[in-house]
Design an enzyme around this catalytic site. Structure first.
Site: not given
Ligand SMILES: [Zn+2]
Length: 201
Positions: A88-91, A130, A158, A160
């Site tokens: 995931c690009e956030h975490h 996703q 996920h 995260c």
């Molecule tokens: Zn994430």
């Protein structure tokens, strides 16, 4: 879809990642010289090179189209339970699961079946979310095949969410994309959803 790649050679890029990972380790309080961690920055750098290797879906060119005489059957082609792994690009934590893909060919135009899992792999091997994977698989198939309809469902866990949340272990996120016949015709959509239900072959 992100910035252009920098122009550094591979060796320099790996070295830079390695140094950055070492910084992270130091700053979370680790002793980077202890035995278990000595090779870790190098291993992580190599791993990122591998699992984040694809930067742009537009580069997916390695596919073959076939002409098959389908008459006017307009049956859907369904490939289900294609496994995928992404970050995931956030975490920068993994998310993974299954992708189900269906399309209804137009003008007898079909793609080699093994290319659909390859397309899934291709759009997954980068920092993503996703929803983006779902749309990118669909958009690429529309671009390549111009089919009468495309359906894509992605089901994923996920890390995260699960590692950080409370009581979120094993929760599954589902995203979907429908175009053409699948969007406009409820029977088509139901046929697809029945087809991807667990244990049905
Ligand atoms: Zn994430």
């Amino acid at each position: 879809m992100g910035k252009n790649k920098n122009n550094l050679d591979k060796e320099t890029r790996l070295k830079n990642i390695e140094n950055a990972v070492r910084e992270i380790l130091i700053n979370v309080g680790e002793d980077v010289d202890r035995e278990g961690l000595i090779e870790t920055p190098k291993r992580v750098a190599k791993m990122y090179e591998e699992i984040l290797s694809t930067k742009n879906v537009d580069d997916f060119e390695n596919y073959k189209l076939f002409d098959v005489d389908l008459g006017d059957s307009q049956e859907m082609v369904l490939v289900k339970e294609i496994p995928f792994f992404s970050m995931c690009e956030h975490h920068m934590l993994p998310f993974f699961g299954k992708v189900h893909v269906a399309y209804i060919p137009q003008d007898n135009r079909v793609i080699g079946l093994s290319k659909i899992p390859r397309l899934v792999e291709f759009v997954s091997r980068k920092l993503s979310v996703q929803e983006e994977i779902t749309v990118n698989v669909a958009k690429k198939l529309i671009e390549i095949l111009n089919p009468l309809g495309v359906a894509v469902v992605v089901e994923a866990r996920h890390m995260c969410i699960e590692m950080r949340g409370v009581n979120k272990i094993g929760s599954v996120t589902r995203t979907s994309f429908y175009s053409g016949e699948f969007k406009e015709n409820a029977d088509r959509k139901r046929e697809f959803l029945d087809g991807i239900r667990d244990g049905k072959f």
